[in-house]
Design a protein around this motif. Structure first.
Motif, short mmCIF file in Angstrom:
data_model
loop_
_atom_site.label_atom_id
_atom_site.label_comp_id
_atom_site.label_asym_id
_atom_site.label_seq_id
_atom_site.Cartn_x
_atom_site.Cartn_y
_atom_site.Cartn_z
N SER A 99 0.84 -1.19 0.00
CA SER A 99 0.00 0.00 0.00
C SER A 99 0.87 1.23 0.00
O SER A 99 1.89 1.30 0.71
CB SER A 99 -0.93 0.02 1.21
N LEU A 100 0.48 2.23 -0.79
CA LEU A 100 1.20 3.49 -0.78
C LEU A 100 0.87 4.32 0.46
O LEU A 100 1.56 5.29 0.77
CB LEU A 100 0.86 4.30 -2.03
N ASP A 101 -0.19 3.91 1.17
CA ASP A 101 -0.56 4.67 2.36
C ASP A 101 0.48 4.55 3.46
O ASP A 101 0.76 5.50 4.19
CB ASP A 101 -1.92 4.20 2.88
N ASN A 102 1.06 3.33 3.61
CA ASN A 102 2.08 3.17 4.66
C ASN A 102 3.47 2.85 4.10
O ASN A 102 4.41 2.66 4.87
CB ASN A 102 1.66 2.07 5.64
N LEU A 103 3.59 2.79 2.76
CA LEU A 103 4.89 2.60 2.10
C LEU A 103 5.62 1.36 2.62
O LEU A 103 6.84 1.37 2.80
CB LEU A 103 5.77 3.84 2.28
N PHE A 104 4.85 0.29 2.83
CA PHE A 104 5.45 -0.95 3.35
C PHE A 104 4.87 -2.12 2.58
O PHE A 104 3.68 -2.17 2.28
CB PHE A 104 5.17 -1.09 4.84
N VAL A 105 5.74 -3.09 2.26
CA VAL A 105 5.30 -4.31 1.57
C VAL A 105 5.59 -5.50 2.47
O VAL A 105 6.74 -5.73 2.87
CB VAL A 105 6.04 -4.49 0.23
N GLY A 106 4.54 -6.23 2.82
CA GLY A 106 4.70 -7.40 3.68
C GLY A 106 4.24 -8.67 2.98
O GLY A 106 3.65 -8.64 1.90
N GLN A 118 0.37 -3.79 -24.19
CA GLN A 118 0.98 -3.43 -22.91
C GLN A 118 0.00 -3.65 -21.77
O GLN A 118 -1.12 -3.13 -21.80
CB GLN A 118 1.42 -1.97 -22.92
N VAL A 119 0.42 -4.44 -20.79
CA VAL A 119 -0.35 -4.67 -19.58
C VAL A 119 0.37 -3.98 -18.43
O VAL A 119 1.60 -4.00 -18.35
CB VAL A 119 -0.50 -6.18 -19.29
N GLN A 120 -0.40 -3.35 -17.56
CA GLN A 120 0.18 -2.66 -16.42
C GLN A 120 -0.15 -3.42 -15.13
O GLN A 120 -1.31 -3.56 -14.77
CB GLN A 120 -0.36 -1.23 -16.34
N LEU A 121 0.87 -3.93 -14.47
CA LEU A 121 0.68 -4.67 -13.22
C LEU A 121 1.06 -3.79 -12.03
O LEU A 121 1.58 -2.68 -12.20
CB LEU A 121 1.52 -5.95 -13.23
N GLN A 122 0.79 -4.29 -10.84
CA GLN A 122 1.09 -3.52 -9.64
C GLN A 122 1.49 -4.46 -8.52
O GLN A 122 0.73 -5.35 -8.15
CB GLN A 122 -0.14 -2.71 -9.22
N PHE A 123 2.72 -4.28 -8.00
CA PHE A 123 3.23 -5.12 -6.92
C PHE A 123 3.07 -6.60 -7.29
O PHE A 123 2.47 -7.39 -6.57
CB PHE A 123 2.52 -4.82 -5.60
N ALA A 124 3.60 -6.95 -8.45
CA ALA A 124 3.47 -8.31 -8.98
C ALA A 124 4.59 -9.21 -8.48
O ALA A 124 5.66 -8.74 -8.08
CB ALA A 124 3.48 -8.28 -10.51
N SER A 125 4.34 -10.52 -8.51
CA SER A 125 5.31 -11.52 -8.06
C SER A 125 5.62 -12.50 -9.18
O SER A 125 4.76 -12.77 -10.03
CB SER A 125 4.76 -12.28 -6.85
N PRO A 126 6.84 -13.06 -9.20
CA PRO A 126 7.19 -14.05 -10.23
C PRO A 126 6.36 -15.32 -10.11
O PRO A 126 6.00 -15.73 -9.01
CB PRO A 126 8.67 -14.33 -9.95
N VAL A 127 6.08 -15.94 -11.24
CA VAL A 127 5.34 -17.20 -11.30
C VAL A 127 6.22 -18.22 -12.02
O VAL A 127 6.56 -18.03 -13.20
CB VAL A 127 4.00 -17.04 -12.04
N VAL A 128 6.58 -19.31 -11.32
CA VAL A 128 7.54 -20.28 -11.85
C VAL A 128 6.97 -21.69 -11.73
O VAL A 128 6.33 -22.03 -10.71
CB VAL A 128 8.88 -20.19 -11.08
N TYR A 129 7.20 -22.52 -12.75
CA TYR A 129 6.78 -23.92 -12.71
C TYR A 129 7.92 -24.78 -12.18
O TYR A 129 9.07 -24.66 -12.63
CB TYR A 129 6.37 -24.38 -14.11
N THR A 130 7.61 -25.66 -11.24
CA THR A 130 8.64 -26.49 -10.62
C THR A 130 8.43 -27.98 -10.87
O THR A 130 9.11 -28.81 -10.26
CB THR A 130 8.67 -26.24 -9.10
N GLY A 131 7.47 -28.32 -11.74
CA GLY A 131 7.12 -29.73 -11.94
C GLY A 131 7.86 -30.40 -13.07
O GLY A 131 8.86 -29.88 -13.60
N ASP A 132 7.34 -31.56 -13.47
CA ASP A 132 7.97 -32.35 -14.53
C ASP A 132 7.11 -32.31 -15.79
O ASP A 132 6.20 -31.49 -15.93
CB ASP A 132 8.20 -33.79 -14.05
N SER A 133 7.36 -33.25 -16.69
CA SER A 133 6.71 -33.24 -18.00
C SER A 133 5.31 -33.83 -18.00
O SER A 133 4.70 -33.93 -19.07
CB SER A 133 7.58 -34.00 -19.01
#
Length: 505
Positions: A257-264, A331-346
């Motif tokens: 939040s920009l209100d408290n400038l903290f990311v948890g 162009q897509v605009q995201l906000q406070f986004a996180s990486p998405v990774v696949y960890t499985g097999d075939s």
């Protein structure tokens, strides 16, 4: 005698032109040289229009004396209708009506659901507003669909084909929105809901109240839950997937939040459920040098002024893989986004759909937001961080699963005007395209962004921007000079030829 032959020749040419125009209006065809094939009907449209079992009537209400860009839209719409009519084997008819001709026709348009809009018309260096009708009514039997406003650059083939399919099909697919765990309500996604209403019915799904509702849902949407989701709810979702249901997840891994400038860190159980299916939504922030700006107040002398500051926490994403979900996106605009990774097999296939730019990085959480920070190139050592993807196959022991996961929970929300994040049309297209891919098997997904292109010059790098500007300035001048040189050379050759002995005009 020579004059008589000339008149006869001109009359013959005019008759041929008239015949060609009449024939071409009935046997319309065109060659498409556009990069996105915007003037080539898709396979989905050909299937829908070519298999009509009842006559479809389209009445287009267009005013006359419109600006050039509106006239072009009208011409393109008419050309499209001619192609539809030719495909329909006589099952599609259309007519163009000018409501401005009489009060009776104007009332007819309004009663049909086409209301006038005010458009700007430039005349003699002045701009005035003019009332205009720019819509169409699609009818089949006792069913009716309204296209209230046909504007330049809209995805008209998608709109028209969707309207015809909507009337031709029976029960529409049901999209369920999971509720009860702090998810945003559909009222905060008004544009998404409006787009979805063309092809789908939407329902709120509270698993504590009526879990059987899942049985009628084609795609379940899970958007940014803020509270813990019980284990038994995940068991119900697994059963839903085992019965052939698909899932669209917009995951929020951080409290920001920009209100408290903290990311948890944010934990709801969704991250563990996804991890069990070999999809990791990392509890990190993806930051990007290609990003939005935020207004920051700074003291300058006696005054406090707003200054634009780079805000890498809101990345502009223009790096997409080739897939129907991302087709046509600019162009897509995201906000406070996180990486998405696949960890499985075939046993399942995972395709990353969208990435950061080549100048990006990740930040560990928790962290503070410093809006005054001066960012440099050294802050962005990474590139192409995946922010969402599609998994298909056997997932968590469940066969034939289709699931889309995006590492941002609020990219399709209406948005807060105080935030740098502003919802874009491509944000909506990414969301609805995902639903289309998971729920619809007609192929109409490929048409949603067809013909819609937005490449502002501000988004080009400095070298390309300078090249485009100078090209626009110099190219017309160069062309005029070349034409002048060619004409001069032709006249010079003609003079020389006339000076030759034995020349006869």
């Amino acid at each position: 005698m020579k004059t008589r032959h000339s008149v006869g020749y001109i009359i013959s040419i005019l008759v041929i032109i008239l015949i060609v125009n009449v024939i071409s209006d009935k046997l319309f065809s065109r060659i498409d040289f556009t990069g996105d094939n915007r003037y080539t009907l898709s396979k989905a449209t050909r299937n829908i229009v070519g298999n009509l079992d009842e006559t479809v009537t389209i009445t287009a209400y267009f005013s006359e004396d419109l600006p050039a860009e509106i006239v072009r839209s009208k011409r393109e719409f008419k050309d499209l209708l001619i192609e539809y009519r030719n495909l329909s084997h006589g099952q599609l008819e259309f007519d163009f009506v000018n409501p401005s001709e009489s009060e009776e026709l104007e009332n007819e348009a309004i009663q049909s659901g086409i209301y006038p809009v005010m458009i700007n018309v430039r005349e003699k260096d002045q701009v005035r507003q003019q009332k205009a009708f720019l819509g169409a009514v699609v009818e089949k039997g006792d069913k009716r669909e309204i296209i209230p406003f046909i504007q330049p650059e809209m995805a008209i083939e998608y709109t028209l084909s969707s309207a015809i399919r909507k009337m031709s099909s029976g029960k529409r697919p049901l999209v369920g929105f999971l509720q009860g765990h702090g998810e945003p309500s559909p009222y905060s996604m008004q544009q998404v809901m409006s787009e979805l209403s063309v092809m789908y019915d939407a329902r709120l799904i509270d698993l504590d109240i009526d879990s059987k509702m899942l049985d009628s849902v084609s795609t379940l949407v899970i958007i940014a839950p803020a509270d813990t989701i019980p284990t038994e709810h995940f068991a119900l979702i697994d059963r839903f997937m085992g019965n052939g249901g698909n899932v669209f997840v917009c995951a929020e891994r951080v409290n920001a939040s920009l209100d408290n400038l903290f990311v948890g860190e944010l934990n709801t159980g969704l991250e563990k459920w996804l991890s069990d299916k070999n999809i990791s939504v990392d509890c990190k922030l993806a930051i990007d040098n290609y990003c939005a700006n935020v207004n920051v107040q700074q003291q300058q002398g006696m005054y406090r002024v707003n200054v634009q500051k780079q805000f890498p926490y809101v990345p502009f994403v223009s790096n997409f893989s080739s897939h129907p979900i991302t087709s046509g996106l600019e162009q897509v605009q995201l906000q406070f986004a996180s990486p998405v990774v696949y960890t499985g097999d075939s046993t399942a296939t995972f395709k990353s759909l969208l990435f950061t730019s080549d100048k990006s990085a990740t930040l560990n959480v928790p962290t503070n937001i410093d809006v005054q920070r001066q960012w440099s190139a050294r802050d962005f050592p990474l590139g192409e961080i995946p922010l969402g993807g599609l998994i298909e196959g056997t997932v968590g022991g469940i066969p034939n699963v289709k699931m889309v996961v995006i590492g941002d929970g609020d990219f399709a929300l209406n948005g807060d005007p105080r935030q740098p994040h502003q919802q874009s049309d491509d944000n909506i297209s990414l969301f609805v395209n995902s639903i289309d891919y998971l729920s619809d098997d007609t192929g109409l997904i490929e048409l949603r962004t067809k013909g819609i292109t937005s490449r502002p010059i501000e988004q080009l790098d400095d070298a390309m921007r300078s090249f485009v500007k100078w090209l626009n300035v110099l190219l017309p001048i160069v062309l005029v000079i070349l034409i002048g040189i060619i004409r001069y050379q032709q006249q010079r050759n003609l003079r020389i030829k006339r000076m030759e002995e034995g020349y006869v005009e």
